[in-house]
Design a protein around this motif. Structure first.
Motif, PDB file in Angstrom:
ATOM      1  N   MET A   1       0.840  -1.170   0.000  1.00 31.41           N
ATOM      2  CA  MET A   1       0.000   0.000   0.000  1.00 31.41           C
ATOM      3  C   MET A   1       0.893   1.244   0.000  1.00 31.41           C
ATOM      4  SD  MET A   1      -3.403   0.465   2.062  1.00 31.41           S
ATOM      5  CE  MET A   1      -3.422   1.706   3.281  1.00 31.41           C
ATOM      6  N   ASN A   2       0.366   2.331  -0.465  1.00 30.48           N
ATOM      7  CA  ASN A   2       1.155   3.551  -0.564  1.00 30.48           C
ATOM      8  C   ASN A   2       1.388   4.136   0.818  1.00 30.48           C
ATOM      9  OD1 ASN A   2       1.077   3.253  -3.297  1.00 30.48           O
ATOM     10  ND2 ASN A   2      -0.673   4.573  -3.578  1.00 30.48           N
ATOM     11  N   ASN A   3       2.647   4.348   1.170  1.00 25.09           N
ATOM     12  CA  ASN A   3       2.973   4.871   2.490  1.00 25.09           C
ATOM     13  C   ASN A   3       2.676   6.355   2.610  1.00 25.09           C
ATOM     14  OD1 ASN A   3       3.766   2.464   3.565  1.00 25.09           O
ATOM     15  ND2 ASN A   3       5.862   2.668   2.829  1.00 25.09           N
ATOM     16  N   HIS A   4       2.684   7.080   1.507  1.00 24.68           N
ATOM     17  CA  HIS A   4       2.417   8.508   1.600  1.00 24.68           C
ATOM     18  C   HIS A   4       0.970   8.784   1.997  1.00 24.68           C
ATOM     19  CE1 HIS A   4       0.636   7.698  -2.164  1.00 24.68           C
ATOM     20  NE2 HIS A   4       0.961   8.783  -2.826  1.00 24.68           N
ATOM     21  N   LEU A   5       0.061   7.859   1.733  1.00 27.12           N
ATOM     22  CA  LEU A   5      -1.320   8.028   2.198  1.00 27.12           C
ATOM     23  C   LEU A   5      -1.421   7.814   3.698  1.00 27.12           C
ATOM     24  CD1 LEU A   5      -3.305   6.155  -0.596  1.00 27.12           C
ATOM     25  CD2 LEU A   5      -3.110   8.607  -0.250  1.00 27.12           C
ATOM     26  N   LEU A   6      -0.591   6.939   4.226  1.00 26.61           N
ATOM     27  CA  LEU A   6      -0.637   6.647   5.652  1.00 26.61           C
ATOM     28  C   LEU A   6       0.051   7.722   6.491  1.00 26.61           C
ATOM     29  CD1 LEU A   6       0.098   2.825   5.564  1.00 26.61           C
ATOM     30  CD2 LEU A   6      -2.102   3.951   5.829  1.00 26.61           C
ATOM     31  N   ASP A   7       0.857   8.565   5.862  1.00 25.83           N
ATOM     32  CA  ASP A   7       1.553   9.616   6.603  1.00 25.83           C
ATOM     33  C   ASP A   7       0.599  10.715   7.083  1.00 25.83           C
ATOM     34  OD1 ASP A   7       3.934   8.320   6.274  1.00 25.83           O
ATOM     35  OD2 ASP A   7       4.507   9.470   4.485  1.00 25.83           O
ATOM     36  N   TYR A  23      -6.762  -2.258  10.990  1.00 26.31           N
ATOM     37  CA  TYR A  23      -8.169  -1.951  10.747  1.00 26.31           C
ATOM     38  C   TYR A  23      -8.314  -0.938   9.619  1.00 26.31           C
ATOM     39  CZ  TYR A  23      -9.180  -4.163  15.245  1.00 26.31           C
ATOM     40  OH  TYR A  23      -9.289  -5.044  16.279  1.00 26.31           O
ATOM     41  N   PHE A  24      -7.417   0.040   9.602  1.00 23.34           N
ATOM     42  CA  PHE A  24      -7.451   1.037   8.530  1.00 23.34           C
ATOM     43  C   PHE A  24      -7.181   0.394   7.180  1.00 23.34           C
ATOM     44  CE2 PHE A  24      -5.123   3.997   5.796  1.00 23.34           C
ATOM     45  CZ  PHE A  24      -6.117   4.939   5.592  1.00 23.34           C
ATOM     46  N   ILE A  25      -6.213  -0.518   7.133  1.00 22.68           N
ATOM     47  CA  ILE A  25      -5.885  -1.179   5.877  1.00 22.68           C
ATOM     48  C   ILE A  25      -7.053  -2.037   5.404  1.00 22.68           C
ATOM     49  CG2 ILE A  25      -4.336  -2.879   4.818  1.00 22.68           C
ATOM     50  CD1 ILE A  25      -2.113  -1.717   6.606  1.00 22.68           C
ATOM     51  N   VAL A  26      -7.679  -2.765   6.329  1.00 20.99           N
ATOM     52  CA  VAL A  26      -8.842  -3.581   5.970  1.00 20.99           C
ATOM     53  C   VAL A  26      -9.982  -2.694   5.487  1.00 20.99           C
ATOM     54  CG1 VAL A  26     -10.637  -5.087   6.912  1.00 20.99           C
ATOM     55  CG2 VAL A  26      -8.250  -5.516   7.452  1.00 20.99           C
ATOM     56  N   LEU A  27     -10.203  -1.576   6.149  1.00 17.54           N
ATOM     57  CA  LEU A  27     -11.243  -0.642   5.727  1.00 17.54           C
ATOM     58  C   LEU A  27     -10.947  -0.074   4.341  1.00 17.54           C
ATOM     59  CD1 LEU A  27     -13.833   0.852   6.621  1.00 17.54           C
ATOM     60  CD2 LEU A  27     -12.344   2.647   7.489  1.00 17.54           C
ATOM     61  N   PHE A  28      -9.683   0.229   4.083  1.00 19.21           N
ATOM     62  CA  PHE A  28      -9.286   0.725   2.765  1.00 19.21           C
ATOM     63  C   PHE A  28      -9.528  -0.327   1.692  1.00 19.21           C
ATOM     64  CE2 PHE A  28      -5.998   1.155  -0.520  1.00 19.21           C
ATOM     65  CZ  PHE A  28      -6.345   2.405  -1.026  1.00 19.21           C
ATOM     66  N   PHE A  29      -9.180  -1.590   1.984  1.00 18.82           N
ATOM     67  CA  PHE A  29      -9.412  -2.672   1.025  1.00 18.82           C
ATOM     68  C   PHE A  29     -10.896  -2.879   0.775  1.00 18.82           C
ATOM     69  CE2 PHE A  29      -5.159  -4.905   1.981  1.00 18.82           C
ATOM     70  CZ  PHE A  29      -4.531  -4.130   1.031  1.00 18.82           C
ATOM     71  N   ILE A  35     -15.838   0.009  -4.521  1.00 18.07           N
ATOM     72  CA  ILE A  35     -15.711   0.889  -5.685  1.00 18.07           C
ATOM     73  C   ILE A  35     -15.427   0.063  -6.938  1.00 18.07           C
ATOM     74  CG2 ILE A  35     -14.252   2.673  -6.720  1.00 18.07           C
ATOM     75  CD1 ILE A  35     -13.991   3.851  -3.873  1.00 18.07           C
ATOM     76  N   PHE A  36     -14.530  -0.927  -6.816  1.00 21.94           N
ATOM     77  CA  PHE A  36     -14.190  -1.769  -7.950  1.00 21.94           C
ATOM     78  C   PHE A  36     -15.391  -2.592  -8.417  1.00 21.94           C
ATOM     79  CE2 PHE A  36     -12.233  -5.633  -9.796  1.00 21.94           C
ATOM     80  CZ  PHE A  36     -11.569  -5.015 -10.837  1.00 21.94           C
ATOM     81  N   SER A  37     -16.164  -3.123  -7.486  1.00 26.15           N
ATOM     82  CA  SER A  37     -17.327  -3.926  -7.883  1.00 26.15           C
ATOM     83  C   SER A  37     -18.405  -3.067  -8.532  1.00 26.15           C
ATOM     84  CB  SER A  37     -17.897  -4.682  -6.686  1.00 26.15           C
ATOM     85  OG  SER A  37     -18.425  -3.785  -5.745  1.00 26.15           O
ATOM     86  N   SER A  38     -18.585  -1.835  -8.069  1.00 27.37           N
ATOM     87  CA  SER A  38     -19.564  -0.966  -8.721  1.00 27.37           C
ATOM     88  C   SER A  38     -19.107  -0.601 -10.124  1.00 27.37           C
ATOM     89  CB  SER A  38     -19.817   0.281  -7.879  1.00 27.37           C
ATOM     90  OG  SER A  38     -18.653   1.048  -7.779  1.00 27.37           O
ATOM     91  N   PHE A  39     -17.814  -0.416 -10.309  1.00 29.05           N
ATOM     92  CA  PHE A  39     -17.276  -0.147 -11.648  1.00 29.05           C
ATOM     93  C   PHE A  39     -17.471  -1.360 -12.554  1.00 29.05           C
ATOM     94  CE2 PHE A  39     -13.628  -0.342 -14.587  1.00 29.05           C
ATOM     95  CZ  PHE A  39     -13.920   0.776 -15.346  1.00 29.05           C
ATOM     96  N   ILE A  40     -17.212  -2.556 -12.035  1.00 30.51           N
ATOM     97  CA  ILE A  40     -17.394  -3.775 -12.822  1.00 30.51           C
ATOM     98  C   ILE A  40     -18.863  -3.968 -13.179  1.00 30.51           C
ATOM     99  CG2 ILE A  40     -17.270  -6.311 -12.696  1.00 30.51           C
ATOM    100  CD1 ILE A  40     -14.627  -5.037 -13.313  1.00 30.51           C
ATOM    101  N   LYS A  41     -19.768  -3.666 -12.244  1.00 34.75           N
ATOM    102  CA  LYS A  41     -21.199  -3.771 -12.546  1.00 34.75           C
ATOM    103  C   LYS A  41     -21.586  -2.831 -13.679  1.00 34.75           C
ATOM    104  CE  LYS A  41     -23.412  -5.261  -8.313  1.00 34.75           C
ATOM    105  NZ  LYS A  41     -24.355  -4.876  -7.258  1.00 34.75           N
ATOM    106  N   LEU A  42     -21.057  -1.617 -13.639  1.00 34.71           N
ATOM    107  CA  LEU A  42     -21.354  -0.652 -14.687  1.00 34.71           C
ATOM    108  C   LEU A  42     -20.830  -1.138 -16.036  1.00 34.71           C
ATOM    109  CD1 LEU A  42     -22.368   2.207 -15.469  1.00 34.71           C
ATOM    110  CD2 LEU A  42     -20.060   2.998 -14.996  1.00 34.71           C
ATOM    111  N   VAL A  43     -19.614  -1.638 -16.066  1.00 40.27           N
ATOM    112  CA  VAL A  43     -19.036  -2.140 -17.318  1.00 40.27           C
ATOM    113  C   VAL A  43     -19.830  -3.338 -17.825  1.00 40.27           C
ATOM    114  CG1 VAL A  43     -16.998  -3.270 -18.289  1.00 40.27           C
ATOM    115  CG2 VAL A  43     -16.732  -1.233 -16.900  1.00 40.27           C
ATOM    116  N   MET A  44     -20.209  -4.245 -16.932  1.00 42.06           N
ATOM    117  CA  MET A  44     -20.975  -5.414 -17.348  1.00 42.06           C
ATOM    118  C   MET A  44     -22.345  -5.014 -17.869  1.00 42.06           C
ATOM    119  SD  MET A  44     -19.961  -8.235 -14.478  1.00 42.06           S
ATOM    120  CE  MET A  44     -21.226  -9.345 -15.002  1.00 42.06           C
TER     121      MET A  44
END
Length: 111
Positions: A1-7, A23-29, A35-44
């Motif tokens: 994960m990008n460390n500059h976001l965690l700073d 917990y933050f990393i799990v929440l980010f995932f 977001i990824f699944s909504s994008f995939i639904k739109l593409v499908m």
């Protein structure tokens, strides 16, 4: 994960409140997956409404194939597997586009 976001986040204050870094990393995932699944639904939805089943099949197959080979290449620390898989997916896409172009020309010229 990008460390500059965690700073930007003060984890010492969050740990006092019981919110650990994991917990933050799990929440980010989880947010990324939503977001990824909504994008995939739109593409499908777009591709299935326009009857582009070849393209939808190519996208899903290549995504699954590249994900699988990325995991395998991480496990065996052999990145040439992933490079070869990426080249195979590109070649498959080129052949699929030639086939779709042939099919389009065949239906427009000989109809």
């Amino acid at each position: 994960m990008n460390n500059h976001l965690l700073d930007y986040i003060n984890f010492t204050q969050l740990e006092v409140l019981g919110f650990k870094k994991e917990y933050f990393i799990v929440l980010f995932f989880l947010l990324s997956l939503i977001i990824f699944s909504s994008f995939i639904k739109l593409v499908m939805r777009i591709l299935s409404s326009k009857k582009y089943l070849y393209v939808l099949t190519f996208l899903l197959n290549s995504l699954l194939f590249l994900t699988t080979t990325a995991v395998i290449s991480q496990l065996y620390v052999n990145y040439t597997i992933f490079q070869l898989a990426l080249q195979s997916v590109i070649l498959y896409g080129v052949f699929l586009s030639i086939f779709m172009l042939y099919k389009y020309v065949k239906t427009t010229l000989f109809t």
